[in-house]
Structure formats: C-alpha cells, structure tokens
Write a protein that holds these residues in place. Sequence first.
Motif, PDB file in Angstrom:
ATOM      1  N   VAL A  57       0.820  -1.310   0.066  1.00  0.00           N
ATOM      2  CA  VAL A  57       0.034   0.013   0.095  1.00  0.00           C
ATOM      3  C   VAL A  57       0.841   1.059  -0.031  1.00  0.00           C
ATOM      4  O   VAL A  57       1.586   1.432   1.004  1.00  0.00           O
ATOM      5  CB  VAL A  57      -0.878  -0.054   1.148  1.00  0.00           C
ATOM      6  N   PRO A  58       0.719   2.119  -0.974  1.00  0.00           N
ATOM      7  CA  PRO A  58       1.435   3.312  -1.116  1.00  0.00           C
ATOM      8  C   PRO A  58       1.167   4.345  -0.123  1.00  0.00           C
ATOM      9  O   PRO A  58      -0.113   4.500  -0.047  1.00  0.00           O
ATOM     10  CB  PRO A  58       1.410   3.763  -2.627  1.00  0.00           C
ATOM     11  N   TYR A  59       1.929   5.204   0.395  1.00  0.00           N
ATOM     12  CA  TYR A  59       1.670   6.393   1.136  1.00  0.00           C
ATOM     13  C   TYR A  59       2.485   7.423   0.530  1.00  0.00           C
ATOM     14  O   TYR A  59       3.565   7.331   0.127  1.00  0.00           O
ATOM     15  CB  TYR A  59       1.588   6.199   2.743  1.00  0.00           C
ATOM     16  N   GLU A  60       1.958   8.817   0.598  1.00  0.00           N
ATOM     17  CA  GLU A  60       2.598   9.875   0.215  1.00  0.00           C
ATOM     18  C   GLU A  60       1.994  11.155   1.408  1.00  0.00           C
ATOM     19  O   GLU A  60       0.914  11.418   1.198  1.00  0.00           O
ATOM     20  CB  GLU A  60       2.240  10.494  -1.020  1.00  0.00           C
ATOM     21  N   LEU A  61       2.916  11.397   2.123  1.00  0.00           N
ATOM     22  CA  LEU A  61       2.660  12.325   3.345  1.00  0.00           C
ATOM     23  C   LEU A  61       3.318  13.596   3.237  1.00  0.00           C
ATOM     24  O   LEU A  61       3.386  14.520   4.177  1.00  0.00           O
ATOM     25  CB  LEU A  61       2.915  11.736   4.768  1.00  0.00           C
ATOM     26  N   ARG A  62       4.113  13.897   1.925  1.00  0.00           N
ATOM     27  CA  ARG A  62       4.796  15.022   1.887  1.00  0.00           C
ATOM     28  C   ARG A  62       3.668  16.225   1.379  1.00  0.00           C
ATOM     29  O   ARG A  62       2.488  15.520   0.855  1.00  0.00           O
ATOM     30  CB  ARG A  62       5.767  14.937   0.761  1.00  0.00           C
ATOM     31  N   VAL A  63       3.981  17.315   1.520  1.00  0.00           N
ATOM     32  CA  VAL A  63       3.048  18.308   1.056  1.00  0.00           C
ATOM     33  C   VAL A  63       3.084  18.161  -0.465  1.00  0.00           C
ATOM     34  O   VAL A  63       3.864  18.074  -1.151  1.00  0.00           O
ATOM     35  CB  VAL A  63       3.894  19.755   1.487  1.00  0.00           C
ATOM     36  N   PRO A  64       1.666  18.169  -0.854  1.00  0.00           N
ATOM     37  CA  PRO A  64       1.434  18.000  -2.361  1.00  0.00           C
ATOM     38  C   PRO A  64       1.982  19.050  -3.185  1.00  0.00           C
ATOM     39  O   PRO A  64       1.943  20.255  -2.511  1.00  0.00           O
ATOM     40  CB  PRO A  64      -0.219  17.863  -2.501  1.00  0.00           C
ATOM     41  N   THR A  65       2.508  18.951  -4.506  1.00  0.00           N
ATOM     42  CA  THR A  65       2.719  19.855  -5.291  1.00  0.00           C
ATOM     43  C   THR A  65       2.196  19.630  -6.666  1.00  0.00           C
ATOM     44  O   THR A  65       1.705  18.760  -6.850  1.00  0.00           O
ATOM     45  CB  THR A  65       4.291  19.648  -5.693  1.00  0.00           C
TER      46      THR A  65
END
Length: 108
Positions: A57-65
């Motif tokens: 399961v991928p996760y992306e917790l950086r501020v969206p760009t």
Amino acid sequence: MGRKKHTDHAEKAAHGGGGLKKFLTLVAIALTAAAVVKELRRPKEERTWHGKIASVVPYELRVPTLERARERLWNPDAEHVVGPRVFGVGWSVNMGKAVAVVRQKVGV
C-alpha cells in the motif's frame, strides 16, 4: 413498529451509516497511522514521508505539489492507470493514462 425498523435501516443505508463504510474508514485510519509510525521510527534525517506499507500500500505524506498532482492524476505517458495518491494512503486513478488507453483502443 416493524415499519419504523425498516425506515431506520433505509435511512441509515442512505446516509452511509452501513458497516462497510465504517470498516473502510477504520482501515484508512490504521494504514495512515502505520505510515506515520513507519516514518517516525526512522532517524530524522532518513525520513522521506513516502513509501509503501507492507510492501503493498503506497503512502505519500509530503506536502502536495502541482508537479506531483500532474504526474499522478494526468500523465498519459505513465506506465499504469492506477498509482499512488498525490497525498494520503492508497491509490488514485491517472485519468490521463485512462484517456490515452481508451483513445488507443477506439483508434482516436
């Protein structure tokens, strides 16, 4: 009295009070917590705030760009139609790739 139970059940279903929605919400919360814990267990300088939970399961917790949003939501040249979300846990549909696949199939 039987009528009241039917009405309550129908109203609950219509407003999303069903068990599946609650279950999926709990799964999403658990996966997000797992991602945060995974990152916080790393030394501060090694935290990336993106990756996979249980190698699936991928996760992306950086501020969206804007660049990442375009890459993941409208990228006709991408390899897959489904990929990591712009922000959060799970997957999103790359509509650019989906449109490109449909155009290719219908010969547009």
